[in-house]
Each structure stands twice: as C-alpha cells, then as structure tokens.
Design an enzyme around this catalytic site. Structure first.
Site, PDB file in Angstrom:
ATOM      1  N   ASN A   6       0.857  -1.193   0.000  1.00  0.00           N
ATOM      2  CA  ASN A   6       0.000   0.000   0.000  1.00  0.00           C
ATOM      3  C   ASN A   6       0.890   1.240   0.000  1.00  0.00           C
ATOM      4  OD1 ASN A   6      -1.376   2.282   1.107  1.00  0.00           O
ATOM      5  ND2 ASN A   6      -3.048   0.942   1.724  1.00  0.00           N
ATOM      6  N   HIS A   9       0.995   6.207   1.870  1.00  0.00           N
ATOM      7  CA  HIS A   9       1.761   7.153   2.692  1.00  0.00           C
ATOM      8  C   HIS A   9       2.934   7.797   1.964  1.00  0.00           C
ATOM      9  CE1 HIS A   9      -0.993   6.606   5.799  1.00  0.00           C
ATOM     10  NE2 HIS A   9      -0.730   5.322   5.946  1.00  0.00           N
ATOM     11  N   ARG A  17       3.173  18.839   1.736  1.00  0.00           N
ATOM     12  CA  ARG A  17       3.668  20.103   1.166  1.00  0.00           C
ATOM     13  C   ARG A  17       2.942  20.482  -0.122  1.00  0.00           C
ATOM     14  NH1 ARG A  17       8.703  22.307   2.995  1.00  0.00           N
ATOM     15  NH2 ARG A  17       8.543  22.029   5.240  1.00  0.00           N
ATOM     16  N   HIS A  42      -5.643   3.678  -1.523  1.00  0.00           N
ATOM     17  CA  HIS A  42      -6.965   4.012  -1.004  1.00  0.00           C
ATOM     18  C   HIS A  42      -7.310   5.425  -1.465  1.00  0.00           C
ATOM     19  CE1 HIS A  42      -9.623   4.339   2.895  1.00  0.00           C
ATOM     20  NE2 HIS A  42     -10.281   4.654   1.817  1.00  0.00           N
ATOM     21  N   ARG A  44      -9.529   8.180  -0.906  1.00  0.00           N
ATOM     22  CA  ARG A  44     -10.495   8.590   0.123  1.00  0.00           C
ATOM     23  C   ARG A  44     -11.372   9.707  -0.405  1.00  0.00           C
ATOM     24  NH1 ARG A  44      -8.926   6.922   5.602  1.00  0.00           N
ATOM     25  NH2 ARG A  44     -10.639   8.302   6.149  1.00  0.00           N
ATOM     26  N   ARG A  48      -7.099  12.844   0.955  1.00  0.00           N
ATOM     27  CA  ARG A  48      -5.992  13.315   1.796  1.00  0.00           C
ATOM     28  C   ARG A  48      -4.618  12.804   1.349  1.00  0.00           C
ATOM     29  NH1 ARG A  48      -6.988  10.109   7.423  1.00  0.00           N
ATOM     30  NH2 ARG A  48      -9.008  11.121   7.279  1.00  0.00           N
ATOM     31  N   HIS A  49      -4.607  11.662   0.666  1.00  0.00           N
ATOM     32  CA  HIS A  49      -3.292  11.223   0.159  1.00  0.00           C
ATOM     33  C   HIS A  49      -3.344  10.914  -1.343  1.00  0.00           C
ATOM     34  CE1 HIS A  49      -5.130   7.508   1.520  1.00  0.00           C
ATOM     35  NE2 HIS A  49      -4.746   7.635   2.780  1.00  0.00           N
ATOM     36  N   GLU A  69      -8.692   0.472  -2.768  1.00  0.00           N
ATOM     37  CA  GLU A  69      -9.517   0.535  -1.549  1.00  0.00           C
ATOM     38  C   GLU A  69     -10.419   1.746  -1.658  1.00  0.00           C
ATOM     39  OE1 GLU A  69      -7.457   0.820   2.151  1.00  0.00           O
ATOM     40  OE2 GLU A  69      -6.265  -0.946   1.712  1.00  0.00           O
ATOM     41  N   THR A  99      -6.554   6.417  10.393  1.00  0.00           N
ATOM     42  CA  THR A  99      -6.494   5.337   9.407  1.00  0.00           C
ATOM     43  C   THR A  99      -7.800   4.559   9.531  1.00  0.00           C
ATOM     44  OG1 THR A  99      -5.265   3.391   8.633  1.00  0.00           O
ATOM     45  CG2 THR A  99      -5.251   3.788  11.001  1.00  0.00           C
ATOM     46  N   THR A 100      -8.014   3.593   8.636  1.00  0.00           N
ATOM     47  CA  THR A 100      -9.270   2.840   8.643  1.00  0.00           C
ATOM     48  C   THR A 100      -9.513   2.235  10.027  1.00  0.00           C
ATOM     49  OG1 THR A 100      -8.758   2.287   6.362  1.00  0.00           O
ATOM     50  CG2 THR A 100     -10.578   1.098   7.367  1.00  0.00           C
ATOM     51  N   GLU A 150     -10.636  -9.497   3.121  1.00  0.00           N
ATOM     52  CA  GLU A 150      -9.377  -9.114   3.766  1.00  0.00           C
ATOM     53  C   GLU A 150      -9.664  -9.008   5.259  1.00  0.00           C
ATOM     54  OE1 GLU A 150      -7.451  -5.503   2.425  1.00  0.00           O
ATOM     55  OE2 GLU A 150      -6.297  -5.423   4.284  1.00  0.00           O
ATOM     56  N   HIS A 190      -3.554  -4.753   7.966  1.00  0.00           N
ATOM     57  CA  HIS A 190      -3.716  -3.604   8.856  1.00  0.00           C
ATOM     58  C   HIS A 190      -2.817  -3.740  10.077  1.00  0.00           C
ATOM     59  CE1 HIS A 190      -5.474   0.008  10.530  1.00  0.00           C
ATOM     60  NE2 HIS A 190      -5.907   0.224   9.310  1.00  0.00           N
ATOM     61  N   GLY A 191      -1.886  -2.815  10.167  1.00  0.00           N
ATOM     62  CA  GLY A 191      -0.996  -2.764  11.326  1.00  0.00           C
ATOM     63  C   GLY A 191       0.116  -3.803  11.307  1.00  0.00           C
ATOM     64  N   GLY A 212       1.197  -1.447   4.360  1.00  0.00           N
ATOM     65  CA  GLY A 212       1.526  -0.099   3.918  1.00  0.00           C
ATOM     66  C   GLY A 212       2.490   0.641   4.828  1.00  0.00           C
TER      67      GLY A 212
END
Ligand code: PXP
Length: 237
Positions: A6, A9, A17, A42, A44, A48-49, A69, A99-100, A150, A190-191, A212
């Site tokens: 993923n 990030h 920036r 993902h 969103r 945001r990313h 995602e 995060t999710t 998942e 996740h995590g 990710g």
C-alpha cells in the site's frame, strides 16, 4: 504468501507540502521491481493522500495487480468503473479517522452492499471486503457475493499483552478458516510490520497480505526496494 504494498503514505508525504514528490507511482514501480505481487491504494473521499491522477497513472504503469480501496459510495463506483482495477476492496471511511477504523459492518449494510458489489462484478472487477474476524461478518461477506475477504489484523497488531495478542491471533485464524470453507479467497492486513507479521504468515488459509505503513516507514530510511525485499523475506513459507 503474496505481498501487496500500500503506497498511500508516499502520497501522504507529498500532500504534506502539496508538492510533486515523492511520487507514489515511482514507489509502486520500485515495489514491483523488488518482487511485490500487487499494489494497493486508497482513494479517500477527502483525497488526503492518493489523488485521481495517481490512480490513472498507476493503472497505466503497474504490471502486477491494482487493488483500489474505497468506500461503497456512488462517486467511487463511477471511478472504479472507469479505472477498472483488478480488485476493489470496500472499506468503511469516516472523516476524522487517522487510518481505517475496523472492518466494514457487512451484516448491517448487506442489502446496499449486495447491489453495489453486483455492479462492480458486472464491470469485471473482483471484489473484496475489509472485515473484522467475526463469524457473522464473514458469513455475511459470502452472502453479499464477494470473491475474497481481507481480514482486519488491526486488533492483533495493536495488542500489547501476550495474552491479548494470542486471543486476537486465534480470532484471525478462525475467521480465515471459516472464510476459506465458504469458498472465499483470504487476504489479511492492517498494522502488520516486520516484527508481528510471522504468526500471520503461518496461517495457511491466508494467501496475501496488504501492508503499507511499516514498509513506507522503513523505505524512508533504506529505500523502497530494500524495504519491500525485507518484508518479502519474512513472508516466505
Ligand atoms: N488494509 C486496509 C483495508 C487498509 O485500510 C490499510 C490501511 O490503509 C491497510 C490494509 C494497510 O495497513 P497498514 O498501513 O497499517 O499496513
């Protein structure tokens, strides 16, 4: 065990920036060169990313498999139909989360999801749901017609006490076995990081992990290729 990386990030750093670097597409290509079997991002609602531009370029450039995602909204359905990723992973989304937070409540939204999933499948897209390791939720996933699930490993990854970690690991195992017995392909994520991933790799029913943050964090220090190779070494069975 397959690895999908993923790259959200990488885009998070760029958006901090509002700059043109680092480039998530380059990160994805390097992850592929290092041996990753897929790329996840993902898109969103708040952008945001990852941006739509990233998604279009990823679609044109990556050679493995694109897993998008997204929340199950009308806007995202239109985007998915245009981009045609190999897989769409449906996730819950709320505006203020870092995060999710947890899996999708499939039991509570089964009618909406069944219709939504059928539209994605008609467009030739395989559909996954990010789901908590709970019997009812896994059974509901099969009923709404997904191809794969998942399993959310977040609780396992966050557990601080050994006893809690083992309890959550057992839940993931049971959920994986149930999902497999229902004919679903089983992924997890996740995590997960370089320290906690091994017990998940040992679960035979799980065929792919989506990772990710830990990979991007290591990539900031040692580069993307090395970070992905280090993770792939841990995923060997
Ligand atoms: N799977 C899903 C559904 C996610 O939402 C995320 C986070 O974007 C991941 C996997 C990857 O989690 P992490 O960044 O903690 O590895």
């Amino acid at each position: 065990m397959n690895l999908s990386v993923n790259i959200d990030h990488i885009a998070t750093i760029r958006q901090a920036r509002k700059a043109v670097e680092p480039e998530p597409v380059l990160a994805a290509l390097l992850a592929e060169q290092a041996g990753a079997q897929g790329i996840v991002c993902h898109l969103r609602g708040d952008r945001r990313h990852i941006q739509e531009r990233d998604l279009k370029l990823l679609r044109e450039t990556i050679k493995t498999k694109l897993n998008l995602e997204m929340a199950a909204t009308p806007e995202m359905l239109n985007i998915a139909r245009k981009i045609k990723p190999e897989v769409v992973s449906l996730v819950p989304e709320s505006p203020n989360e870092v995060t999710t937070q947890g899996g999708l409540d499939v039991v509570g939204h089964n009618r909406h999801l069944a219709l939504y999933i059928s539209k994605l499948k008609t467009a030739g897209i395989r559909v996954s749901i990010f789901v908590d390791p709970r019997r009812q939720q896994i059974e509901a996933c099969q009923q709404v017609g997904v191809d794969l699930v998942e399993i959310n490993t977040g609780k396992y990854a966050e557990a601080r006490k050994d006893r809690d970690r083992l309890k959550h690991l057992e839940e993931v195992k049971q959920a994986a076995s149930l999902a497999r017995s229902l004919g679903l392909e089983v992924h997890a994520g996740h995590g997960l990081d370089y320290h906690n991933v091994r017990p998940i790799v040992e679960i035979a029913e799980i065929s792919e992990l989506s990772i990710g943050f830990a990979i991007v964090a290591r990539a900031a220090m040692v580069g993307m290729v090395q970070a992905v190779k280090d993770m792939l070494a841990l995923l060997e069975r």
